[in-house]
Design a protein around this motif. Sequence first.
Motif, PDB file in Angstrom:
ATOM      1  N   ILE A 133       0.804  -1.232   0.000  1.00 23.52           N
ATOM      2  CA  ILE A 133       0.000   0.000   0.000  1.00 23.52           C
ATOM      3  C   ILE A 133       0.838   1.284   0.000  1.00 23.52           C
ATOM      4  O   ILE A 133       0.295   2.357  -0.226  1.00 23.52           O
ATOM      5  N   VAL A 134       2.158   1.165   0.257  1.00 24.91           N
ATOM      6  CA  VAL A 134       3.001   2.361   0.195  1.00 24.91           C
ATOM      7  C   VAL A 134       3.375   2.639  -1.261  1.00 24.91           C
ATOM      8  O   VAL A 134       3.323   1.751  -2.122  1.00 24.91           O
ATOM      9  N   ASN A 135       3.797   3.855  -1.541  1.00 23.99           N
ATOM     10  CA  ASN A 135       4.151   4.240  -2.910  1.00 23.99           C
ATOM     11  C   ASN A 135       5.605   3.918  -3.244  1.00 23.99           C
ATOM     12  O   ASN A 135       5.924   3.603  -4.392  1.00 23.99           O
ATOM     13  N   GLN A 136       6.470   4.002  -2.244  1.00 22.25           N
ATOM     14  CA  GLN A 136       7.885   3.721  -2.477  1.00 22.25           C
ATOM     15  C   GLN A 136       8.200   2.315  -1.978  1.00 22.25           C
ATOM     16  O   GLN A 136       8.769   2.112  -0.901  1.00 22.25           O
ATOM     17  N   LEU A 137       7.805   1.332  -2.803  1.00 21.89           N
ATOM     18  CA  LEU A 137       7.893  -0.080  -2.417  1.00 21.89           C
ATOM     19  C   LEU A 137       9.329  -0.497  -2.095  1.00 21.89           C
ATOM     20  O   LEU A 137       9.597  -1.096  -1.051  1.00 21.89           O
ATOM     21  N   THR A 138      10.270  -0.171  -2.985  1.00 19.32           N
ATOM     22  CA  THR A 138      11.659  -0.607  -2.803  1.00 19.32           C
ATOM     23  C   THR A 138      12.262  -0.040  -1.521  1.00 19.32           C
ATOM     24  O   THR A 138      12.915  -0.747  -0.751  1.00 19.32           O
ATOM     25  N   SER A 139      12.024   1.242  -1.274  1.00 15.66           N
ATOM     26  CA  SER A 139      12.583   1.886  -0.079  1.00 15.66           C
ATOM     27  C   SER A 139      11.993   1.285   1.189  1.00 15.66           C
ATOM     28  O   SER A 139      12.707   1.073   2.178  1.00 15.66           O
ATOM     29  N   TYR A 140      10.691   0.986   1.150  1.00 14.87           N
ATOM     30  CA  TYR A 140      10.052   0.395   2.338  1.00 14.87           C
ATOM     31  C   TYR A 140      10.640  -0.986   2.624  1.00 14.87           C
ATOM     32  O   TYR A 140      11.001  -1.294   3.766  1.00 14.87           O
ATOM     33  N   LEU A 141      10.727  -1.822   1.590  1.00 13.59           N
ATOM     34  CA  LEU A 141      11.252  -3.179   1.794  1.00 13.59           C
ATOM     35  C   LEU A 141      12.715  -3.151   2.221  1.00 13.59           C
ATOM     36  O   LEU A 141      13.147  -3.964   3.041  1.00 13.59           O
ATOM     37  N   GLN A 142      13.485  -2.206   1.653  1.00 16.74           N
ATOM     38  CA  GLN A 142      14.883  -2.072   2.048  1.00 16.74           C
ATOM     39  C   GLN A 142      14.992  -1.730   3.540  1.00 16.74           C
ATOM     40  O   GLN A 142      15.812  -2.299   4.268  1.00 16.74           O
ATOM     41  N   THR A 143      14.132  -0.831   3.993  1.00 16.64           N
ATOM     42  CA  THR A 143      14.140  -0.432   5.404  1.00 16.64           C
ATOM     43  C   THR A 143      13.795  -1.606   6.308  1.00 16.64           C
ATOM     44  O   THR A 143      14.443  -1.834   7.336  1.00 16.64           O
ATOM     45  N   GLN A 144      12.760  -2.367   5.938  1.00 14.55           N
ATOM     46  CA  GLN A 144      12.357  -3.515   6.752  1.00 14.55           C
ATOM     47  C   GLN A 144      13.425  -4.594   6.763  1.00 14.55           C
ATOM     48  O   GLN A 144      13.626  -5.275   7.778  1.00 14.55           O
ATOM     49  N   LEU A 145      14.130  -4.735   5.629  1.00  8.57           N
ATOM     50  CA  LEU A 145      15.219  -5.710   5.568  1.00  8.57           C
ATOM     51  C   LEU A 145      16.342  -5.315   6.522  1.00  8.57           C
ATOM     52  O   LEU A 145      16.861  -6.151   7.282  1.00  8.57           O
ATOM     53  N   VAL A 146      16.707  -4.040   6.526  1.00 14.27           N
ATOM     54  CA  VAL A 146      17.768  -3.556   7.406  1.00 14.27           C
ATOM     55  C   VAL A 146      17.352  -3.709   8.868  1.00 14.27           C
ATOM     56  O   VAL A 146      18.159  -4.139   9.712  1.00 14.27           O
ATOM     57  N   PHE A 147      16.112  -3.376   9.180  1.00 15.25           N
ATOM     58  CA  PHE A 147      15.615  -3.529  10.548  1.00 15.25           C
ATOM     59  C   PHE A 147      15.653  -4.999  10.968  1.00 15.25           C
ATOM     60  O   PHE A 147      16.079  -5.327  12.092  1.00 15.25           O
ATOM     61  N   SER A 148      15.244  -5.893  10.071  1.00 16.77           N
ATOM     62  CA  SER A 148      15.235  -7.329  10.367  1.00 16.77           C
ATOM     63  C   SER A 148      16.653  -7.862  10.553  1.00 16.77           C
ATOM     64  O   SER A 148      16.907  -8.695  11.433  1.00 16.77           O
ATOM     65  N   VAL A 149      17.576  -7.375   9.722  1.00 18.09           N
ATOM     66  CA  VAL A 149      18.985  -7.788   9.872  1.00 18.09           C
ATOM     67  C   VAL A 149      19.503  -7.359  11.243  1.00 18.09           C
ATOM     68  O   VAL A 149      20.238  -8.106  11.907  1.00 18.09           O
TER      69      VAL A 149
END
Length: 629
Positions: free
Chosen positions: A287-303
Motif C-alpha cells: 500500500i506504500v508508494n515507495q515499495l523498494t525503499s520500504y522493503l529495504q528499510t524492513q530488511l535492514v531492521f530485520s537484519v
Amino acid sequence: MLFILILLVFTYAIKVFIDTRGITFYSPKLNTDNEKMLALASQLGKEGLLRWPGSIHNLNNGKGRAELREFWIFFMAFVQKMFPREKRIKEHVNITLSIISHCFSTLLIYGISNYFLPSYYSFLISTIYLFSTWCTEVVLYLGHIIYSQFWFLCSLCFIIFAYINQNISISFLLCIFFAGFLSSICFTSSSASRKFPPILILSQIFICINIFSDSPEKSLLITLLFITAILILAKIFLTKTYKLINKFIISKINNNSVESERNTFLVFNFLSPVIIFSLIIVFPAFIVNQLTSYLQTQLVFSVGIFSGFFLVLMPNPIKNLKRYMTFLDIGSWASHFLAYPDQKKVFGKTLPRNFRGAGLRWLPPFFWSLMPIELSLFFLTLISMVYCYFQGETSFLSIFLILLIGIMPTLIVEITNGLQVGKSYLSSLTGLLITIVLGFRFFQITFNQATPYIFTLLAFFQLFRLISNYKKDLLPCRMGPAWLRQFLLKNNLNNIYTYDTSYNNCFVRTLMYGFESELKVNFVKKIDECPEGSIFVVPPTSSKSVSMETESEAIINGNFRDDPTLNTLLDNNSIENYAIAKFKTLGSSKYYVNESEVTSYRYHILNQIKDHDRVLSCGWVLDLKLLKM
C-alpha cells in the motif's frame, strides 16, 4: 533543565545506594535467582567478558538462571569489578545495577520527550518517571526489567533519529539497523521484556508508512485494520494449522508421544508471534508508494534484529533456541497458583490449570495502587484528545494511534496470557508516558494556560508520594532482615533464639547468611523452651506474604500458629509490650505484594490481605525478661 534533572538523578542514585547497603537476599544459600545470577556473573568476570553471550549458560553448571537475561549478566559482571572481591556476590550489586538502569532511563525519557515538547515539560515528565513509586519498588526488588527498558528507550531513540534523518540515506538506514539490533538486546536483557519489541516494530512500521506513502493516514488505517484481522485469525486459523504442521515435523524427529506433544506446543508458541509480525511487516509494502525503499528499510531492521539474536544464540544456536522456546512458555509452568493443592480452601474455588489471575478486572485496582499520578495524567491527555477531535483539531486515527502506543504493552500481556504479576506490566508505565508525550499538544489546546500548573502540581505530588512510600513502606519492608542484623550487632545481642520454621528462611536465616561467625542462633519449637531472660526473634507469621507464597508450610498450614504463647501475644495485640524492636518485611508492604500473581490476586480481587496480615508479616525482637518467662 537538563542540569537540574542530572542533579536530581544523582541525588536519587546516591540516596538509594547508601540506604540499601547491607541488603539481604530473599533467602540464603543460592536459593534466589538474584544470587544465582551474581554467582554466574562472577564466574563470567573471572573467565573473561569477551565471549558469545549464549555461552554463559554452560557456566556455573548451567544453574545461572540467565535465560532472557544474558546481557543483564554481562552488565552485572562489568559492575561487579567496581566492588571489592568479597562483596561481588551480594544483593547490593543487583540494587546498584537497577539504580544505574533507572537513572539512565530517566535521562533517555528526557531526551525523547524533548524532541516533542518544550524542555520544561520534558523535565517534569522525566521527574514523574524518576520519582515513580512503582519504578523504585522494582529497583529494590528485581531490576533487570528496568535494564531492559533502558535498551528499549535506546532503540526508540534510534527510530526517532531515523525519522529526523530520513533524507540522508546512510544515516537513516544505520539508525534503523541499530533500532532493530537494540530491540534484540532489550528482549534478551530481562525475563519480563517481551512487551517492548512489538512496540518498537510497530513504531518503525508506522514511521516508514508516514515516510514512504503519499497518503499516510489512509495507509495507516488500512494497516491497522490488517493488524486487527491478523490477530483475530491467529487465534482461529493459525493455531490449528501450525499445530498440524508442527505435529507432522516433530513426529519425524521424536517418537515419544508426550515429548512430541510438548515440543509441538513449544515450537508453535515460539513461531506464532514471529510469523504474525512477519506478515504485519510485509503487508504495508502493498500500500506504500515507495515499495523498494520500504522493503529495504524492513530488511535492514530485520537484519538488526537477527544480528542481536545471533549474538545471543551462539555458539550453540540449536540448543539455545530450544532453551528460549521453553523459557518463553513460562506462564504455563511457572504459575505459583499450581503450588496450592487445596485451592478451594485458599481461594474459595478450584482454579483452572492455566489460571493467570483475574483478567481485566484485576488491572484497574492494580494500576491505580502503583501509578495514580501517571494514570491521572494519562486520562487527562485522553480527555483532551477527545475534546480536540470534536473541535476538529485532530482525526480519530491520530487519537487511536497515540492511545494504541500507550496501552500496547498491557494488550500484549493480556493477549499472550502472561502471568498477572507486577514485573510483567512495568512496560505499561512507559507506554502511558509515551501517550502523554505524543498527546501533549492536545493537552495544551484543551487546558491552555492551566497546563504548566497541572504538570507541575502532579510532579510535586509524585515526589511527595515517593518520599512517603519510600520511608514508610518500600525501604523498611525491603531492608527488614538487614536492619534486624544491624540492631543485633549494634546492641551486642549475639546469642538469640528463634523458631525452627520455614517462616525464618526470609528473615533470620537470610540475615545470618555471611554472618554466621558473628551471630549464634538457637532454633527452638516454642518460646517456653528458651532460658530465662533470653532474646527471642519472632519471624513474620503471615502465610499471605509474598515471601511465603511458595513455601509448602505456609501453603498447607496457613499462618504460623505452632506456639500458643506467641498466638496469645498476637491475638490480643500485646506483643508490642514485650518487644524491644519491630521490623517490617516484604509481607508488610502494599507494593511488593504485587510481585507474585498469588498475593496480588488475593489482595486486589479476593480482599484477603488486610492491615492485620501486614502486622503479622512484621518481625519482632522480644526480651523474655519482660515476658517473665
